[in-house]
Design a protein around this motif. Sequence first.
Motif, mmCIF file in Angstrom:
data_model
loop_
_atom_site.group_PDB
_atom_site.id
_atom_site.type_symbol
_atom_site.label_atom_id
_atom_site.label_comp_id
_atom_site.label_asym_id
_atom_site.label_seq_id
_atom_site.Cartn_x
_atom_site.Cartn_y
_atom_site.Cartn_z
ATOM 1 N N ALA A 234 0.833 -1.216 0.000
ATOM 2 C CA ALA A 234 0.000 0.000 0.000
ATOM 3 C C ALA A 234 0.862 1.259 0.000
ATOM 4 O O ALA A 234 0.509 2.274 0.606
ATOM 5 C CB ALA A 234 -0.971 0.002 1.181
ATOM 6 N N SER A 235 1.984 1.217 -0.715
ATOM 7 C CA SER A 235 2.867 2.383 -0.772
ATOM 8 C C SER A 235 2.211 3.564 -1.479
ATOM 9 O O SER A 235 2.717 4.685 -1.412
ATOM 10 C CB SER A 235 4.182 2.012 -1.465
ATOM 11 N N TRP A 236 1.077 3.314 -2.148
ATOM 12 C CA TRP A 236 0.341 4.412 -2.773
ATOM 13 C C TRP A 236 -0.077 5.466 -1.758
ATOM 14 O O TRP A 236 -0.278 6.641 -2.110
ATOM 15 C CB TRP A 236 -0.875 3.888 -3.533
ATOM 16 N N ARG A 237 -0.202 5.052 -0.474
ATOM 17 C CA ARG A 237 -0.557 6.026 0.567
ATOM 18 C C ARG A 237 0.512 7.102 0.700
ATOM 19 O O ARG A 237 0.227 8.229 1.118
ATOM 20 C CB ARG A 237 -0.715 5.323 1.917
ATOM 21 N N GLU A 238 1.762 6.735 0.372
ATOM 22 C CA GLU A 238 2.902 7.636 0.532
ATOM 23 C C GLU A 238 3.352 8.234 -0.792
ATOM 24 O O GLU A 238 4.427 8.817 -0.883
ATOM 25 C CB GLU A 238 4.055 6.868 1.174
ATOM 26 N N GLY A 239 2.535 8.049 -1.841
ATOM 27 C CA GLY A 239 2.875 8.626 -3.127
ATOM 28 C C GLY A 239 3.913 7.840 -3.901
ATOM 29 O O GLY A 239 4.630 8.406 -4.734
ATOM 30 N N ASP A 253 -3.510 1.055 -14.826
ATOM 31 C CA ASP A 253 -4.671 1.079 -13.931
ATOM 32 C C ASP A 253 -4.334 1.801 -12.632
ATOM 33 O O ASP A 253 -5.136 2.588 -12.109
ATOM 34 C CB ASP A 253 -5.133 -0.345 -13.633
ATOM 35 N N ASP A 254 -3.155 1.516 -12.076
ATOM 36 C CA ASP A 254 -2.748 2.166 -10.833
ATOM 37 C C ASP A 254 -2.614 3.675 -11.021
ATOM 38 O O ASP A 254 -3.021 4.471 -10.154
ATOM 39 C CB ASP A 254 -1.408 1.600 -10.358
ATOM 40 N N LEU A 255 -2.024 4.086 -12.136
ATOM 41 C CA LEU A 255 -1.880 5.513 -12.398
ATOM 42 C C LEU A 255 -3.241 6.191 -12.504
ATOM 43 O O LEU A 255 -3.441 7.305 -11.985
ATOM 44 C CB LEU A 255 -1.069 5.732 -13.673
ATOM 45 N N SER A 256 -4.188 5.531 -13.158
ATOM 46 C CA SER A 256 -5.540 6.097 -13.270
ATOM 47 C C SER A 256 -6.151 6.298 -11.895
ATOM 48 O O SER A 256 -6.745 7.351 -11.610
ATOM 49 C CB SER A 256 -6.426 5.176 -14.113
ATOM 50 N N ARG A 257 -6.054 5.271 -11.034
ATOM 51 C CA ARG A 257 -6.646 5.363 -9.697
ATOM 52 C C ARG A 257 -6.062 6.508 -8.889
ATOM 53 O O ARG A 257 -6.771 7.191 -8.146
ATOM 54 C CB ARG A 257 -6.431 4.048 -8.937
ATOM 55 N N ASN A 258 -4.751 6.688 -9.016
ATOM 56 C CA ASN A 258 -4.068 7.630 -8.135
ATOM 57 C C ASN A 258 -4.001 9.050 -8.681
ATOM 58 O O ASN A 258 -3.930 10.000 -7.901
ATOM 59 C CB ASN A 258 -2.652 7.119 -7.854
ATOM 60 N N LEU A 259 -4.016 9.211 -10.003
ATOM 61 C CA LEU A 259 -3.883 10.539 -10.594
ATOM 62 C C LEU A 259 -5.219 11.196 -10.903
ATOM 63 O O LEU A 259 -5.280 12.407 -11.109
ATOM 64 C CB LEU A 259 -3.044 10.462 -11.873
ATOM 65 N N GLY A 260 -6.285 10.393 -10.976
ATOM 66 C CA GLY A 260 -7.588 10.974 -11.262
ATOM 67 C C GLY A 260 -7.840 11.255 -12.727
ATOM 68 O O GLY A 260 -8.762 12.000 -13.067
ATOM 69 N N ILE A 261 -7.022 10.681 -13.617
ATOM 70 C CA ILE A 261 -7.248 10.791 -15.052
ATOM 71 C C ILE A 261 -7.112 9.404 -15.660
ATOM 72 O O ILE A 261 -6.530 8.499 -15.048
ATOM 73 C CB ILE A 261 -6.245 11.748 -15.733
#
Length: 311
Positions: A234-239, A253-261
């Motif tokens: 879950a390192s996405w919590r830390e960017g 897919d991960d980039l879409s979830r985290n970047l909002g595009i």
Amino acid sequence: MPEGFDQAESDAITWIIRMRDPAFSEWDGFTLWLEADPRHADIYDRLSLLDEDAAGLVADGDRQRPLAEPAAVRPIARRSVLGWGMAAAAFAAFGGFWLVGPEPGPELQIAMTESGVRRTVELADGSTILMNGGTRLAYAPDARFARLEQGEALFSVEHDAARPFRVEAAGTELVDMGTAFNVTVNGENLTVAVSEGAVVVAPDAAALRLEAGDGVEITEGVVRRRRVDVADVASWREGRLVYADAPLSAVADDLSRNLGIEVRAAPSVAASSFSGVIRLDQPPARLLPVVGRLTGTEARRQGAGWILTRG
């Protein structure tokens, strides 16, 4: 195949049964089946009326509450009605599924996040579920149960040996032993990584036990166990997005979830693997060209989103 039914009718009955599950998500497969033969839409249409035709076969007092109508993929005109004989035969062949259905489970609440937005769900027992962007979750606040329908979430669960916490994701059951673990669902593909405690994957089948530092990927029915750094769970919590031989389709897919595009990988590169770290410390217009260089692709604008493609 039920006696008295041809293959197409048997397939239609199977689809009707599967679509009774509120978690049903195989709409692409259902659409492909409809389009495979011009007869399929008519057969499905006729058999979908079995609920109504078979209703008189069971006394009202013996029936449980009716099941919800499945959501439609596309409108299908009802062109004909099954005769009582066929309705009775289908009802008998499938054990009265349409009328009886499963035992009612815990009442579920739905939580959803848009891409680029996160949300924390707090449960009555002190457990928490941190939802990443683009995620849909059904959960029972008091029953220690959740179903991750799409997206990504970090589960931090309070241990209770008498009442284990259960998670359903991509058709697989996870049973928590008091732990923290990250779950990602992309369609029918599942990824689990454990940072604390232990999780049992598919307890009624393979019963794969994951300890802290263990992970598993289930892709198209293929199970691959791997070791993970607990600091990267879950390192996405830390960017940070950390990968080891991940397909570029999953990276997108991960980039879409985290970047909002919307970010997607072109078919020519979707299966290419990537190992490395992507830091989410820049706006998309600056970050995605860097991602292209890191992954050996070219990031191009496509409408309101981006595509990773061959350079």
